[in-house]
Scaffold this motif. Structure first.
Motif, PDB file in Angstrom:
ATOM      1  N   LEU A 156       0.687  -1.290   0.031  1.00  0.00           N
ATOM      2  CA  LEU A 156      -0.019   0.003   0.154  1.00  0.00           C
ATOM      3  C   LEU A 156       0.628   1.282  -0.098  1.00  0.00           C
ATOM      4  O   LEU A 156       0.928   2.065   0.866  1.00  0.00           O
ATOM      5  CB  LEU A 156      -1.044   0.071   1.137  1.00  0.00           C
ATOM      6  CG  LEU A 156      -1.796  -1.261   1.375  1.00  0.00           C
ATOM      7  CD1 LEU A 156      -2.408  -1.239   2.844  1.00  0.00           C
ATOM      8  CD2 LEU A 156      -2.936  -1.183   0.218  1.00  0.00           C
ATOM      9  N   PRO A 157       1.704   1.420  -1.173  1.00  0.00           N
ATOM     10  CA  PRO A 157       2.578   2.646  -0.956  1.00  0.00           C
ATOM     11  C   PRO A 157       1.918   3.756  -0.639  1.00  0.00           C
ATOM     12  O   PRO A 157       2.563   4.758  -0.177  1.00  0.00           O
ATOM     13  CB  PRO A 157       3.460   2.371  -2.220  1.00  0.00           C
ATOM     14  CG  PRO A 157       2.542   1.652  -3.322  1.00  0.00           C
ATOM     15  CD  PRO A 157       1.579   0.588  -2.444  1.00  0.00           C
ATOM     16  N   SER A 158       0.899   4.008  -1.216  1.00  0.00           N
ATOM     17  CA  SER A 158       0.295   5.329  -1.097  1.00  0.00           C
ATOM     18  C   SER A 158      -0.244   5.631   0.261  1.00  0.00           C
ATOM     19  O   SER A 158      -0.472   6.806   0.522  1.00  0.00           O
ATOM     20  CB  SER A 158      -1.082   5.253  -2.043  1.00  0.00           C
ATOM     21  OG  SER A 158      -2.006   4.373  -1.693  1.00  0.00           O
ATOM     22  N   GLU A 159      -0.078   4.766   1.143  1.00  0.00           N
ATOM     23  CA  GLU A 159      -0.681   4.946   2.631  1.00  0.00           C
ATOM     24  C   GLU A 159       0.578   4.702   3.408  1.00  0.00           C
ATOM     25  O   GLU A 159       0.473   4.825   4.730  1.00  0.00           O
ATOM     26  CB  GLU A 159      -1.583   3.771   2.792  1.00  0.00           C
ATOM     27  CG  GLU A 159      -2.956   3.850   2.032  1.00  0.00           C
ATOM     28  CD  GLU A 159      -3.689   4.784   2.418  1.00  0.00           C
ATOM     29  OE1 GLU A 159      -3.683   5.252   3.784  1.00  0.00           O
ATOM     30  OE2 GLU A 159      -4.334   5.675   1.821  1.00  0.00           O
ATOM     31  N   ILE A 164       0.605   4.745   7.356  1.00  0.00           N
ATOM     32  CA  ILE A 164       1.171   3.332   8.233  1.00  0.00           C
ATOM     33  C   ILE A 164       2.337   3.585   9.162  1.00  0.00           C
ATOM     34  O   ILE A 164       2.221   3.199  10.242  1.00  0.00           O
ATOM     35  CB  ILE A 164       1.846   2.224   7.274  1.00  0.00           C
ATOM     36  CG1 ILE A 164       0.462   1.955   6.166  1.00  0.00           C
ATOM     37  CG2 ILE A 164       2.611   1.158   7.796  1.00  0.00           C
ATOM     38  CD1 ILE A 164       0.807   1.158   5.071  1.00  0.00           C
ATOM     39  N   LEU A 165       3.173   4.584   8.729  1.00  0.00           N
ATOM     40  CA  LEU A 165       4.146   5.125   9.491  1.00  0.00           C
ATOM     41  C   LEU A 165       3.687   5.851  10.654  1.00  0.00           C
ATOM     42  O   LEU A 165       4.072   5.595  12.073  1.00  0.00           O
ATOM     43  CB  LEU A 165       5.266   5.784   8.986  1.00  0.00           C
ATOM     44  CG  LEU A 165       5.815   5.101   8.071  1.00  0.00           C
ATOM     45  CD1 LEU A 165       7.054   5.800   7.275  1.00  0.00           C
ATOM     46  CD2 LEU A 165       6.412   3.790   8.547  1.00  0.00           C
TER      47      LEU A 165
END
Length: 116
Positions: free
Chosen positions: A58-61, A65-66
């Motif tokens: 989910l790179p856009s998130e 996430i971090l």
């Protein structure tokens, strides 16, 4: 004279308290503590992998996430502190602390895995 007697009694009592554990008991306590410390280390590695996988899937998130991980870490510290209040300053304190941390890391990792 009273101070000397009191000091002597305190020394004797302190020696008896320290001598309460035998070497096998101390060894068992260390084994138990090490078991939970190792469980915490393993769980933290599982969490790190889940964070990486979650970001990869989910790179856009990534930012969310971090940010969630940062907030979850803060909550984990507080939650585990409260969860072990009864075991503070006891032989169970170390094991309880690391067990709680391990469980919380796994819970966070499971949540992250459920999102992708």
């Amino acid at each position: 004279m009273k101070k000397i007697k009191l000091s002597l009694l305190i020394m004797i009592f302190s020696f008896n308290v320290n001598a309460a554990f035998t070497e096998p008991e101390m060894s068992q306590l260390n084994e138990i503590n090490n078991k939970y410390i190792n469980k915490e280390i393993e769980s933290k590695e599982i969490l790190k992998l889940a964070i990486k996988e979650s970001i990869a899937n989910l790179p856009s998130e990534k930012t969310n996430i971090l940010k969630l991980h940062e907030l979850w870490s803060q909550a984990t510290k507080i939650k585990c502190r409260l969860a072990i209040l009864e075991s503070l300053n006891t032989d169970a304190e170390t094991a309880s602390k690391y067990e709680c941390l391990a469980n919380e890391y796994i819970a966070e990792a499971n949540f992250l895995k459920s999102t992708y």
